[in-house]
Structures are given as structure tokens and as C-alpha cells.
Scaffold this motif. Structure first.
Motif, PDB file in Angstrom:
ATOM      1  N   ILE A   1      -4.676   2.918  -1.698  1.00 40.71           N
ATOM      2  CA  ILE A   1      -5.994   3.472  -1.389  1.00 40.71           C
ATOM      3  C   ILE A   1      -7.030   2.386  -1.163  1.00 40.71           C
ATOM      4  O   ILE A   1      -7.868   2.495  -0.256  1.00 40.71           O
TER       5      ILE A   1
ATOM      6  N   ALA B   1      -3.896  10.771  -0.271  1.00 36.60           N
ATOM      7  CA  ALA B   1      -3.249   9.535  -0.713  1.00 36.60           C
ATOM      8  C   ALA B   1      -2.930   9.586  -2.197  1.00 36.60           C
ATOM      9  O   ALA B   1      -1.859   9.136  -2.642  1.00 36.60           O
TER      10      ALA B   1
ATOM     11  N   LEU C   1      -8.610  10.595   0.749  1.00 37.97           N
ATOM     12  CA  LEU C   1      -8.429  10.056  -0.599  1.00 37.97           C
ATOM     13  C   LEU C   1      -7.547  10.978  -1.431  1.00 37.97           C
ATOM     14  O   LEU C   1      -6.612  10.519  -2.109  1.00 37.97           O
TER      15      LEU C   1
END
Length: 903
Positions: free
Chosen positions: A768, A810, A807
Motif C-alpha cells: 500500500i 489492497a 486502499l
């Protein structure tokens, strides 16, 4: 890697065989235990050996910051700081190496300098490796387009995080108004357009121009062998060439400000602020010492002029503080007031300026000067007593032009006369030199002295170094040795003592007292009463008013912090010196046993609590924290364990009465369920007697009952919460597991968390942060409890709101990948090295060690438990880690909160 001066120490690595060769380096000068060397290529080397702690700090300072950026280059120095950590052909992934070797490392960028620092448990191999990495990074870093594309978004995320903070935004706008031409008016983070459009060749040229041996200072402090380090530095850095391209000489200075400058910043949320800012001399100027003390005279509670007028008397402000820096060129100082709820902003502005500029009619007093000198010098000594702080703090005086300014400023503060402080106050704190809120024409403006270039060599001619402090004996920080040296006992009232006398730099002593108090019934609806009672403890005792208490603490060289993390717990942490160890314990005892608890103090701490609550209610992190706590809550309103909403806490704070506070202290505070831990340079028998006399008869009249915690039964959930007009967003998630810290899976879960999100080479970080650049900070954490079967596993991240879906995807993919594939034996082996190194370093820090001893005293434990856990971590297998991971880490069971402006 903050644009602010945030000194976050992280740690180092391991390398090949060690060699020793004769070096050719000779000392240039030496000041109080710090010796300077200079390599032929121009690299400056500072060695500050100190065996008191088994840890080493290495800091590389480059004389390049935002001040050196040209048009279109703003943020380039800071962006370059990020890219250095993207590696070189020899070390393509520094963060992975740092984490693998147990390194705690980071960097920071400021106006005049950039620095890269690391602290680690003393280890020759790690030290040599890190020196080699720094030399390699100086000339061989990639600084590549492929890294710029992902890191630029991370830097932009960091910028957006700062944009969420009202004070950060306001101070940057003030600087922009103060400076017409000088780059101190530009924020280190840079302009968004410059960051997003930076030219890679231009950035590479910037790197090659400034990252040179003759533009850098390497500082090594803590435990190491000086001769060995001199050899390694010569081997690593000596082969680097001296730069051939001259760096441009900077000469821009702003003219004297010619009138008041005013500005208004309007944003949703945050606390109302008033800021009065003034131009001041460079850090190396003789007058700068007076500026340091004037900042304390004005803002420091309880005797500060602004604190008295704005907080205590007029109730216009919840609190006041200052933000000022010693810079290489003419700088600034800011006096900042946080408005009390409902206060008039215009009246606060007027009163703020009136007090700051009131020295002509109300001159500095001898008592004010003496207090400020004592406090400033105490804090300087505390800093100088820490090898980690000294190693990194020297970056600031290096950036000003001469590292010895660190000591010269101290000497100037000691030598300050009342007339000089008064002169500087009346020259600098004048309307024409002020940036606040509005312009007012003036027939005869009173202006500050014109800025001028400083002849630093002339300033240093009269400087005479003081003798270096004596060397401190090495201390074995192993759990077994600490246990053998710790003296444990119990006072007549049941208070448990853990005293560890040991050598320390500056003869420092770290102390902790923790109190457990009350019962479920006694604490019902008393959360805010407990909070405000603890906040009032340091505001005076029955024998000493607030100013007298602060003076007594300063005289005993005491720095103290009091907190109440829960309604049933109070913690007092302090530091002092050997000669004042008994006196400091007496003061802490008086603060706890006999606080003054007056009406005015209650209103002050209530106002501060309300202001802090208001700030949380507008901030994505505050909103997410509160929502997550409520989601996990299963206790009724009024129970001391209940997670309150903003509205509930607001009502509770407003309802607290002085009688409740006084009764709470009189009934529930006592020593039966308390622990005292002391670590450092002291005479144990003397403090044992003092503790018995001061605290041995202290008993509460109210019964004590431990408040047990239990696991939340709430199912997994996802919340999206709106925080309008916030450029940055927050992710928080938590899962509670029914286990204590004695559970057999603890070592394996610790390792699983470390590998998944607890380190700078973890799965979440690499995916990330490093690969996709979605977040400035992302990871996971794990907290075990010794008494209650409640273990908390959490995940977190900060990000741009538009990246929320990416986000979350992930995050879920990395959890699923870890559960499916598990962690390899190689990953586990590297994690073992890192975790064990971190745990060894924690035992080498006196403040952390004192807290650990206090906690163990409450639980009836020794550090044998610590050693057992270390052994279990050392013997972990990948199969054990993956088995525990799959049993317990289920993202679907997490309560997750996303807070931000998602419109």
C-alpha cells in the motif's frame, strides 16, 4: 519522513566481517565529550561516545533544505529525502534491510537541512553496515522516475494530512505573509503543483549538487568504539570524491517589516486560533538567547504572561504556547493562543498583541528571567543527557553553520542580563514587526533592527568549551541482569517498589508511580471527574501555589507528566537528577497526596478538555477513533468502561463540580494499589527510606475493585463517516480476541502481526505504501492484556479520500494472501531478528524500563517473563506463525471505520 521537525527514531541492520585498519584522521576540536574530525573530501565527522546505554545513534546531516529550492523546485528537498529510501543498486530496498536488522530509522527535512538518522541496540556489525549504507546513499541512490511516480502520491498524502491540521495550515500561512522573498516563507512540503510536476532530471541534478561529502556532517553517538568507527568512516566515506561543482551562495534577506500584516484562514472544523508572529535574529546571533527566554516568559504555564492574562484572568484562551526556531538566517517566533469555546476572537487578538508588546510598560522582572533560565537550562541538560537526542539535535546547529552553537547558546542563556532581555523584547515585539490579522497605518512606525548577515566565525572566537562530562560505565541491559539488580519491596500500606540503581548520562533518574483506584460503583458516571482531577494535580499543592510548585520542580530539575488513561488509573512519570532524587520524590508525593484543587484550576482544565474535544470532533482520526470505540463498546452509559460519544463526553465535562473533584480525590486516591519504579543514578537505600516516609501511610478510604474487561461480541462491520473539507482521510479497524498475554499463541501472533503490518517491510507497508503509494502511513498493531482475556488487533491507514476503494481492496487482498500463502521461513527468520532487536533496545531506555518495572510490580512479575517471551520468539517456526495467523486473523470479523470527505 515529515516536513515538520519530527524526530521519530527507527533502527539498524547487520553486515559482513569486521576489519580494523589504521586511520589517518586527527581531531579538529573537542567540546564536552564531542570530538570533530574532517576527511580530506570535506566530510565533517562528530563522535560522541557514551557507554551509559547499550544503544547507538547515527545521524547524517546534509546542509540542504527548502531554503535552497529555486522557482518550481518547492518540496524538492523533502521529496529527495523520500527517494533516498528507495535504495541504490547495492541496496535496492533499504526499508526491508532496516526492518530485517532491527533498525529504527527515519529522515526529516527542514528549512536549512535534511537528515537521516537511526538508533539501534549497540552492535558492531549493524553500525558498520549502516555507515556503509549512508556512504552508498550519498552518491549512488537511484532517484529514478519509477520511484518518483509512486512516492509523489505518498508525499501528496503527507501534504493532505498537514492540511487537516488547523495550526499547521495557519502557521504556514503566517510564514507566507511574513516573508516576501526569503524561502523561509515557503512550507517544506512544497507546492502541490511543484510536487506533481517535478522533473526527474532536475531532481537528480539537485541530488548530485547537494548530496556531497563536503556538504554533510556525520554524527555518531552512544555506545561504540571511537577508533573502530574512525576506521570504518574512512573506509566508507574516504573514497568518495570532493564535489567539483560549487554550490551557489545564498544571500537573500527580507527588508525590515514595515507595518502590521493581517490574514484570515477559514476552514471547516478545528479550534479557533490567534497567532502573533515576529521576525527574530538567526540562531547564532547573540540576541537569539533572549528570544528563547522571552518565549518562556510569555507562554509557559503557570507564570507566563499570556497564560495569566488569556487563560487564567480573561478566560479568552484554553491554552497558549510558542513556536519558534533557531535558524541559520533571520527567523521567526510565534505566540499561539487556542481560543476558549465562545470567546471573542477579536478580543483575543487584541489581548494577545497587547501582552506580547507590553514590555515597554511592564519590563521583564528578575524573577521572570531567573525562572525562564532555570527551566530552559534544565531542559537543555535533559536533552544533553540522552545520546539519542544529542545525536539528532545537533542537526539544527550544524544547519546554522557550526555545531558548537549547541553549547554556545546554552552559555549565552546562562549569561543573559536583565537589560539585554528587556532590550531585545522592546526591539522585536513591536507592532511594525507583527503578523496577526489587520493593517493599521502608523505615522511613526517603530521597526525592528534590519536583518544582517552574521559573521559566525567572529561569534565563535570568544567561545570557551566547558569540560566534557565524565564517561559513564556500561550497563548490561539483559532481563536477567536487570532482575538481579532491581531491588523490590513493599511499603506498609501495600505500595510496591521496584528500584534499579544504574549508571546514566548526566546522573539522570526516571520515575513512575501508577495508582489503581475505585470500583465499578464508585466510578459510575465519574469518567470526566477522574479526567479533570488528574489534570488538576500539577496546578499547585496545599503548601505551594501553582507558580511556587513550578519553581520547586524547576529547582529540583524535574520534568513531570501526569495522565489518567482510564477512570481507574493515574500515572505520574518524571525525570530528575541524582542530587535531587529525594526532593523530586517528595514533590511528586505532595502533588499526588495534597493537590490544591481550586475553582479557577477546574475551569482551566475543563476549558482545555472542551477545546480538545472540539478538535477531535472535526478531525478524521478523532472521529474514527471515537466511532471504533463505540462500535466495540458493550458497557452501559455511566460505567467507567463505557465508550462515550462526543455529545456524552461534552455533557459530562460541563457537569463536573469542584465538590465532586475534591471528593473523588479524598476518597479514592491512595497507595494501597500503587507501584513506584525508579531507574537511574540514585542511592537505593536513601530513596527506600524516603518512599516509606512520604507514601507508606497513604491509604484511600474507598474500596478498590479491579474493573475487568471482556471481549466485544459485536459482529464485523464497516462504517463510512463524513468529515467535510478535510483533505486527508483515516482508516481504523479492530478485532478483539479472547486471550491474555499468557496465551500459547502470543509469540506467533506477535510475529504474524509484525510481518503483516507491524514493520517497514511488512506486507501492508510494501503493497500500500511502497508499491501503490496510496498511504503515507499504513500498518497493523497488537496489544495483549496481562489480566483480562482481551487482546486487540488493529489496522490503520491515512490516505486521500478518493483512494478509499483502492486502499480497502489492497488491505483485503493482502489479508487474504497472507491467510492463503502464509509467511515463509525466511520472512519469519528476518522478523525474529527485528523483533528481538527492538525488545533489547526497549530495555536500554530508562523511561521505558521504569514503566515496565512498575507494570511488573503491579502484576507480581519479574523480567523472567520477558526473557521467556524472547526465547519463544527466537524458537518460532513458520508453521507455528501461519497456524496462529489462520486461527485468529479474520478481516471479516473486524469493525472498520473510514472517516473523511468522500463527496
Amino acid at each position: 519522513m515529515n516536513s515538520r521537525l519530527v524526530l521519530t527514531l527507527c533502527m539498524i541492520l547487520s553486515c559482513g566481517p569486521l576489519t580494523a585498519q589504521a586511520h589517518s584522521l586527527k581531531p579538529v576540536t573537542s567540546v564536552e565529550g564531542i570530538t570533530e574530525y574532517r576527511l580530506p573530501n570535506g566530510l565533517q565527522l562528530l563522535l560522541a561516545p557514551d557507554d551509559a546505554k547499550p544503544s547507538t545513534t547515527v545521524n547524517m546531516t546534509y546542509r540542504v533544505g527548502s531554503k535552497h529550492e529555486n522557482y518550481g523546485e518547492t518540496g524538492m528537498a523533502h521529496l529527495l529525502e523520500h527517494l533516498i529510501f528507495k535504495g541504490s543498486p547495492k541496496t535496492p530496498d533499504p526499508w526491508a534491510e532496516f526492518s530485517r536488522r532491527g533498525l529504527q530509522a527515519n529522515g526529516s527535512t527542514w528549512f536549512d537541512r535534511t537528515n537521516y538518522f537511526a538508533s539501534f541496540a549497540a552492535n558492531d556489525a549493524n553500525l558498520k553496515w549502516y555507515l556503509q549504507w549512508q556512504a552508498d546513499a550519498m552518491v549512488n541512490s537511484f532517484i529514478a522516475r519509477r520511484h518518483l511516480d509512486t512516492e509523489m502520491t505518498v508525499v501528496r498524502n503527507e501534504m493532505e494530512k498537514g492540511e487537516n491540521d488547523a495550526e499547521s495550515v495557519s502557521t504556514q500561512r503566517v510564514l507566507a505573509a511574513m516573508y516576501q522573498w526569503h524561502n523561509y516563507g515557503k512550507d517544506t512540503i512544497g507546492a502541490r503543483a511543484d510536487i506533481e510536476n517535478v522533473d526527474i532530471k532536475r531532481l537528480q541534478d539537485f541530488y548530485r549538487l547537494h548530496y556531497q561529502a563536503d556538504n554533510a556532517t556525520l554524527t555518531v553517538s552512544g555506545k561504540f568504539k571511537p577508533e573502530q568507527v574512525l576506521n570504518w568512516v574512512e573506509q566508507s566515506f574516504g573514497k568518495l570524491p570532493k564535489s567539483k561543482q560549487p554550490r551557489p551562495k545564498l544571500y537573500t534577506l527580507d527588508a525590515t517589516q514595515d507595518g502590521e500584516r493581517l490574514l484570515t484562514v477559514r476552514r471547516v472544523g478545528g479550534k479557533p486560533l490567534s497567532i502573533a508572529a515576529y521576525h527574530v535574529p538567526p540562531g547564532g546571533h547573540p540576541d537569539y538567547a533572549a528570544i528563547e527566554l522571552l518565549n518562556l516568559i510569555l507562554s509557559e504555564a503557570p507564570s507566563g504572561r499570556l497564560h495569566k492574562r488569556l487563560v487564567e484572568d480573561s478566560k479568552l484562551a484554553a491554552s497558549v504556547h510558542n513556536f519558534g526556531l533557531a535558524l541559520a538566517e533571520p527567523g521567526f517566533t510565534m505566540l499561539i493562543a487556542e481560543a476558549a469555546p465562545g470567546a471573542s476572537q477579536n478580543e483575543l487578538n487584541r489581548e494577545l498583541a497587547t501582552v506580547v508588546e507590553g514590555f515597554a510598560s511592564q519590563p521583564v522582572t528578575a524573577q521572570e528571567l531567573r525562572r525562564a533560565q532555570t527551566r530552559w537550562l534544565n531542559r537543555w541538560e535533559q536533552s544533553f543527557s540522552s545520546p539519542e537526542e544529542v545525536g539528532v539535535t545537533l542537526s539544527e546547529t550544524i544547519a546554522q553553520g557550526d555545531w558548537r552553537l549547541y553549547f554556545l547558546l546554552r552559555d549565552r542563556v546562562k549569561a543573559l542580563k536583565l537589560d539585554d532581555v528587556q532590550r531585545v523584547a522592546t526591539e522585536r515585539f513591536v507592532p511594525a514587526n507583527r503578523t496577526l490579522a489587520q493593517y493599521i497605518p502608523t505615522d511613526k512606525p517603530l521597526r525592528a533592527p534590519a536583518p544582517a548577515a552574521l559573521d559566525l566565525a567572529a561569534q565563535m572566537q570568544g567561545f570557551k568549551p566547558q569540560p566534557a562530562a565524565p564517561a559513564v560505565a556500561a550497563f548490561n541491559a539483559s532481563p536477567a541482569h536487570i532482575d538481579a539488580q532491581t531491588q523490590r519491596s513493599e511499603l506498609a500500606n501495600g505500595m510496591r517498589l521496584a528500584l534499579l540503581p544504574k549508571p546514566s548520562r548526566g546522573q539522570t533518574v526516571q520515575g513512575v508511580i501508577t495508582l489503581r483506584l475505585g470500583s465499578e460503583q464508585a466510578l459510575f458516571r465519574k469518567q470526566s471527574v477522574a479526567q479533570l482531577t488528574a489534570a488538576m494535580l500539577s496546578k499547585g499543592t496545599q503548601a505551594l501555589n501553582r507558580e511556587e510548585l513550578r519553581d520547586a520542580l524547576d529547582a529540583a530539575r524535574v520534568e513531570i507528566a501526569i495522565s489518567a488513561p482510564r477512570a481507574d488509573q493515574v500515572s505520574v512519570v518524571w525525570s530528575s537528577k541524582r542530587e535531587h532524587a529525594a526532593a523530586s520524590l517528595a514533590l511528586v508525593s505532595d502533588i499526588l497526596r495534597r493537590p490544591r484543587l481550586e475553582p479557577a484550576m477546574l475551569e482551566e482544565v475543563r476549558t482545555q478538555a472542551l477545546a480538545a474535544l472540539q478538535a477531535q470532533a472535526d478531525d478524521p482520526q478523532g472521529v474514527a477513533n471515537r466511532a471504533l470505540a463505540i462500535a466495540m463498546d458493550h458497557y452501559p452509559r455511566g460505567d467507567a468502561r463505557h465508550a462515550r460519544s462526543f455529545e456524552e463526553e461534552l455533557a459530562d465535562l460541563k457537569a463536573v463540580t469542584l465538590a465532586e473533584v475534591q471528593a473523588f480525590h479524598a476518597t479514592l486516591y491512595g497507595g494501597q494499589q500503587a507501584q513506584l519504579a525508579l531507574v537511574g543514578d540514585f542511592e537505593a537505600s536513601e530513596l527506600q527510606v524516603s518512599a516509606a516516609q512520604l507514601l507508606g501511610d497513604w491509604r484511600s478510604t474507598g474500596a478498590y475493585q479491579y474493573l475487568t474487561q471482556s471481549v466485544s461480541t459485536a459482529p464485523g462491520s464497516v462504517q463510512l463517516l463524513a468529515t467535510p473539507d478535510k483533505a486527508n482521510a483515516t482508516l481504523l479497524g479492530m478485532l478483539q480476541l479472547p486471550m491474555t498475554d499468557a496465551h500459547a499463541d502470543r509469540p506467533a501472533l506477535m510475529m504474524a502481526n509484525h510481518l503483516l503490518g507491524g514493520a517497514s517491510n511488512s506486507r501492508l507497508w510494501v503493497r500500500i505504501r511502497e508499491q501503490e503509494g496510496l498511504s503515507y502511513g499504513v500498518g497493523s498493531g497488537l496489544r495483549f492484556d496481562a489480566r483480562d482475556a482481551v487482546t486487540e488487533l488493529w489496522v490503520y491507514g491515512i490516505y486521500a479520500p478518493e483512494n478509499r476503494v483502492k486502499l480497502e481492496a489492497a488491505l483485503r487482498e493482502e489479508f487474504a494472501r497472507a491467510l492463503k500463502e502464509g509467511f515463509s521461513p525466511r520472512e519469519v527468520k528476518q522478523g525474529q531478528q527485528a523483533l528481538l532487536s527492538e525488545r533489547r533496545l526497549a530495555l536500554a531506555q530508562d523511561e521505558q524500563l521504569s514503566a515496565t518495572l512498575a507494570s511488573n510490580a503491579e502484576l507480581g512479575r519479574t523480567l523472567a517473563k520477558t526473557q521467556e517471551l524472547n526465547i519463544a520468539l527466537e524458537n518460532l517456526t513458520a508453521e507455528q506463525v501461519n497456524s496462529a495467523l489462520r486461527r485468529h486473523f479474520k478481516l471479516a470479523d473486524f469493525s472498520i471505520v473510514f472517516a473523511g470527505d468522500f463527496k
